[in-house]
Design an enzyme around this catalytic site. Structure first.
Site, PDB file in Angstrom:
ATOM      1  N   HIS A  68     -17.970  76.132  54.906  1.00 57.91           N
ATOM      2  CA  HIS A  68     -17.428  75.403  56.050  1.00 57.91           C
ATOM      3  C   HIS A  68     -15.903  75.390  56.023  1.00 57.91           C
ATOM      4  O   HIS A  68     -15.252  75.456  57.072  1.00 57.91           O
ATOM      5  CB  HIS A  68     -17.946  73.969  56.119  1.00 57.91           C
ATOM      6  N   ASP A 109     -13.431  76.511  58.984  1.00 55.37           N
ATOM      7  CA  ASP A 109     -12.257  75.769  59.448  1.00 55.37           C
ATOM      8  C   ASP A 109     -11.000  76.626  59.397  1.00 55.37           C
ATOM      9  O   ASP A 109     -10.194  76.624  60.340  1.00 55.37           O
ATOM     10  CB  ASP A 109     -12.037  74.529  58.570  1.00 55.37           C
ATOM     11  N   HIS A 159      -6.431  71.416  57.152  1.00 53.68           N
ATOM     12  CA  HIS A 159      -5.818  71.690  58.448  1.00 53.68           C
ATOM     13  C   HIS A 159      -4.287  71.639  58.387  1.00 53.68           C
ATOM     14  O   HIS A 159      -3.603  72.475  58.984  1.00 53.68           O
ATOM     15  CB  HIS A 159      -6.336  70.706  59.487  1.00 53.68           C
TER      16      HIS A 159
END
Length: 305
Positions: free
Chosen positions: A238, A242, A265
């Site tokens: 995952h 992202d 992020h």
């Protein structure tokens, strides 16, 4: 010639925002060549638009959020990852709230929507890639991310969680999209969170829409979801999902190798800003035909089905 891509027709879905808990109507529509990926707040007066670019990512708490003149569209990374996986260059994304719907916590529902709408080439507009020419990195404490020159698209990512569920599986994944299917190997990996984080998130008005229907939830010892994991190493996969979405906020597919340790992020966005800040670190590239493009880009960008 490798041409730009958009959708054949519009398609709509309804969901809930992971952090806001708000109901969201989502519509994906075809867009003109060279218009890029544009988010539009259909619920606001004058329907303001935000075209993706690293400079608009101004909130990275648990997601990548575009912010411009006080207008926000949060949690865009899963849709961006799906658009990257199917090589979509131009699309208009209408949303009726400040956050994208979380769907099942992966990119798979967005892939399904794009495939249902259909994909068409936009001749004669040439697809433009960004080729990395020299190493670029961002470092923060023990976290780091980097882009390296590579005539293709590769991702190597390591996470580090001291938790029994993580220590049972690999916390490093390395994938070369010349011979790896994004759709089969990455798209279905779901976001995850810990029970002990819930109180913090709720106190900060985050995670309001989270549930075991749209996330992997862990207590101190194990995964709580009855169905278990979709991949043995779903957590790190995952994070790759992202990263692919965050990197596609450039608006162009990367010809590069991405590597990261405990990336997130904020770090991914810092890396994109460092890349664009150095004009000697990158160049635009196009290809006359698929045979002259790196194998990672022969069918879909940056992946192959």
């Amino acid at each position: 010639m490798i041409y730009q891509r958009t959708l054949k027709e519009s398609i709509r879905a309804v969901g809930v925002g992971l952090h806001s808990g708000e109901k969201v109507e989502l519509t994906l529509s075809p867009a003109a060549a060279d218009s890029g990926i544009v988010f539009r707040r259909a619920d606001l007066p004058e329907r303001p638009t935000l075209r993706v670019g690293p400079e608009l990512v101004n909130d990275t708490r648990l997601s990548s959020t575009l912010v411009k003149d006080g207008v926000r569209v949060a949690t865009i990374e899963h849709l961006m990852s799906a658009l990257a996986g199917l090589g979509i260059d131009n699309v208009l994304v209408d949303v009726t709230a400040s956050e994208m719907p979380i769907m099942d916590g992966s990119a798979a529902p967005f892939l399904y929507l794009v495939q249902q709408a259909g994909v068409r080439e936009q001749k004669p507009a040439r697809k433009r890639y960004i080729r990395v020419l020299k190493p670029v990195e961002a470092i923060e404490g023990d976290k780091w991310v980097r882009l390296l020159p590579h005539e293709g698209y590769k991702v190597k990512l390591t996470i580090e969680f001291k938790h029994p569920a993580f220590q049972k599986a690999a916390q490093t994944v390395e994938l070369d999209f010349a011979d790896t299917s994004y759709i089969k190997e990455i798209a279905r990996a779901r976001t995850f969170g810990f029970m002990h984080e819930v109180e913090y998130m709720r106190a900060h008005n985050l995670g309001q829409g989270g549930s075991m229907e749209n996330a992997i939830v862990l207590d101190e010892y194990k995964v709580l979801n009855q169905e278990g994991l979709r991949f043995e190493d779903e957590f790190v996969r995952h994070k790759v999902l992202d990263a692919i979405g965050d990197l596609y906020i450039l608006g162009h597919p990367l010809i590069a190798a991405f590597e990261g340790f405990k990336s997130g992020h904020a770090m991914n966005n810092k890396l994109l800003r460092a890349l664009l800040a150095d004009p000697e670190a990158w160049e635009y590239a196009s290809f006359d035909n698929a045979d002259t493009a790196p194998a990672a880009f022969h069918r879909y960008t940056p992946a192959r089905i």
